[in-house]
Design an enzyme around this catalytic site. Structure first.
Site, PDB file in Angstrom:
ATOM      1  CE  LYS A  75       0.366  -6.502   2.310  1.00 32.62           C
ATOM      2  NZ  LYS A  75       1.672  -5.789   2.147  1.00 32.62           N
ATOM      3  CB  THR A  76      -0.495  -9.437  -4.308  1.00 35.51           C
ATOM      4  OG1 THR A  76      -1.120  -8.290  -3.719  1.00 35.51           O
ATOM      5  CG2 THR A  76      -1.322  -9.885  -5.503  1.00 35.51           C
ATOM      6  CG  ASP A 120      -4.365  -5.694  -1.662  1.00 37.55           C
ATOM      7  OD1 ASP A 120      -3.841  -5.831  -0.543  1.00 37.55           O
ATOM      8  OD2 ASP A 120      -3.806  -5.110  -2.610  1.00 37.55           O
ATOM      9  CB  THR A 169      -0.520  -1.689   4.528  1.00 34.31           C
ATOM     10  OG1 THR A 169      -1.673  -0.843   4.382  1.00 34.31           O
ATOM     11  CG2 THR A 169      -0.173  -2.287   3.166  1.00 34.31           C
TER      12      THR A 169
END
Length: 376
Positions: A75-76, A120, A169
């Site tokens: 994702k990052t 995040d 998440t």
């Protein structure tokens, strides 16, 4: 040999998807810079490529992007690629770091036109910051309150158009109003072994590491479907080869290195095997309550539930039912044992419970109520 690495945030499991400082340093050098170089996630890549290309053709900032999925899947990396593909700066922050609306206002007010803001673990933002983000995402402005009580004054602040990339998440914890304001939502899936082999081949080339095809397959099969874990195991194999003077790593060398770190052929580590061994050896396969199981392996209930269980359930080794945890047939087989006739998963009532989505009864099994009583 211990299977944990110790980083700035404390002990890290070798097969844990969370990253420590060394992982971040390694990943920074291994991360792909474009969508074409990004391995796996074909559906998300194709959809995201269309969103970015359309925004460039329109000459406007891209829609806000929400990326969800388990940790360690990229994702990052995708957030960094979005900024790179759009040719704009990237600002990085996280939900836990934004505990006040003023924290978010300070970040938003310093953004430049078209800049990508990556948040995040966005589901862990405070509620006041979330509510400020609603207006910022939709109208590109925020209202800053100055003063308190009757003398408080709201000052509107216009923001330059920007693209928010949120990563989470646990997408289910995002409030609906926030989730609906993202123009594109992508869910990242676990990687297959062939996809992980491609990840490892690219990483090995960047690390100037010589490995056979069988060695790549050996490491990939133990990586739990997660690129971050694959790269971490690759680093451990590299260290083993360096110490033992192995110039070209084959499957036997890779297997020996990972066996030394107690990562078995299915990616299970010491904690995972202890949970299965206790469930099978001490409780005849269950059902057994979570807290009883945690005591049997000498761990906290949260550790067993959040660290070991997700992978064991996904691999079909452990089942969660309202009456407690049970060992599945694959667990007995993985431990080299014959499946007994009295195995709990053969109970029709438990099979029915396994076929349904765990609900409140399953969540309630974390305590010491009837769930544990059934295992006494």
């Amino acid at each position: 040999m211990a299977v944990e690495e110790r980083g700035a945030a404390g002990p890290q499991r070798l097969v844990g998807a969370e990253g420590d400082y060394d992982d971040q340093q390694l990943e920074a050098s291994l991360r792909p810079g474009t969508l074409d170089d990004f391995v796996g996630q074909q559906r998300v890549r194709a959809q995201l490529s269309l969103v970015l290309e359309a925004s460039k053709l329109r000459g406007r900032t891209a829609d806000h992007v929400l990326l969800s999925g388990p940790p360690g899947l990229g994702k990052t990396t995708l957030a960094m690629i979005i900024a790179e593909e759009l040719g704009v700066p990237l600002r990085i922050s996280s939900g836990p770091a934004i505990q006040h609306a003023g924290d978010l206002a300070a970040i938003l007010s310093s953004l430049t036109h078209g800049e990508v803001l990556f948040l995040d673990e966005i589901h862990r933002m405070s509620r006041p910051a979330e509510e400020m983000l609603y207006m910022a995402m939709e109208d590109f402005r925020v209202d800053i309150v100055v003063g308190k009580g009757a003398g408080a004054t709201s000052i509107p602040l216009d923001l330059p158009p920007f693209t928010l990339v949120g990563a989470t998440t646990r997408a289910g914890l995002l409030p609906g109003p926030l989730r609906d304001r993202f123009g594109f939502t992508g869910h990242l899936e676990f990687y297959s072994v062939p996809e992980l082999e491609l990840v490892l081949r690219r990483s090995a080339a960047l690390l100037d590491l010589a490995m056979t095809s069988e060695a790549f397959s050996e490491v990939a099969s133990r990586s739990r479907g997660t690129p971050r874990i694959a790269n971490r195991l690759l680093r451990r194999v590299r260290d083993w080869a360096l110490v033992h003077g192995v110039e070209r790593i084959d499957a036997r060398a890779a297997g020996a290195a990972l066996d030394m770190y107690e990562v078995d052929v299915r990616g299970l580590d010491r904690l995972d095997r202890n949970v299965l061994s206790a469930l099978v050896g001490k409780f005849n396969g269950g059902p057994v309550g979570l807290s009883t199981l945690a005591i049997a392996v000498g761990e906290e209930t949260e550790t067993v539930e959040t660290v070991a269980e997700p992978f064991l359930v996904r691999e079909g080794l452990l089942g969660r039912t309202p009456r407690g945890r049970i060992a599945m047939a694959a667990a007995w087989e993985h431990l080299g044992l014959d499946v007994p006739d009295h195995a709990a998963f053969k109970d029709p009532a438990l099979r029915t419970a396994l076929s349904t989505e765990p609900g409140s009864a399953d969540r309630g099994s974390t305590g010491s109520g009837s769930d544990d009583a059934s295992s006494a």
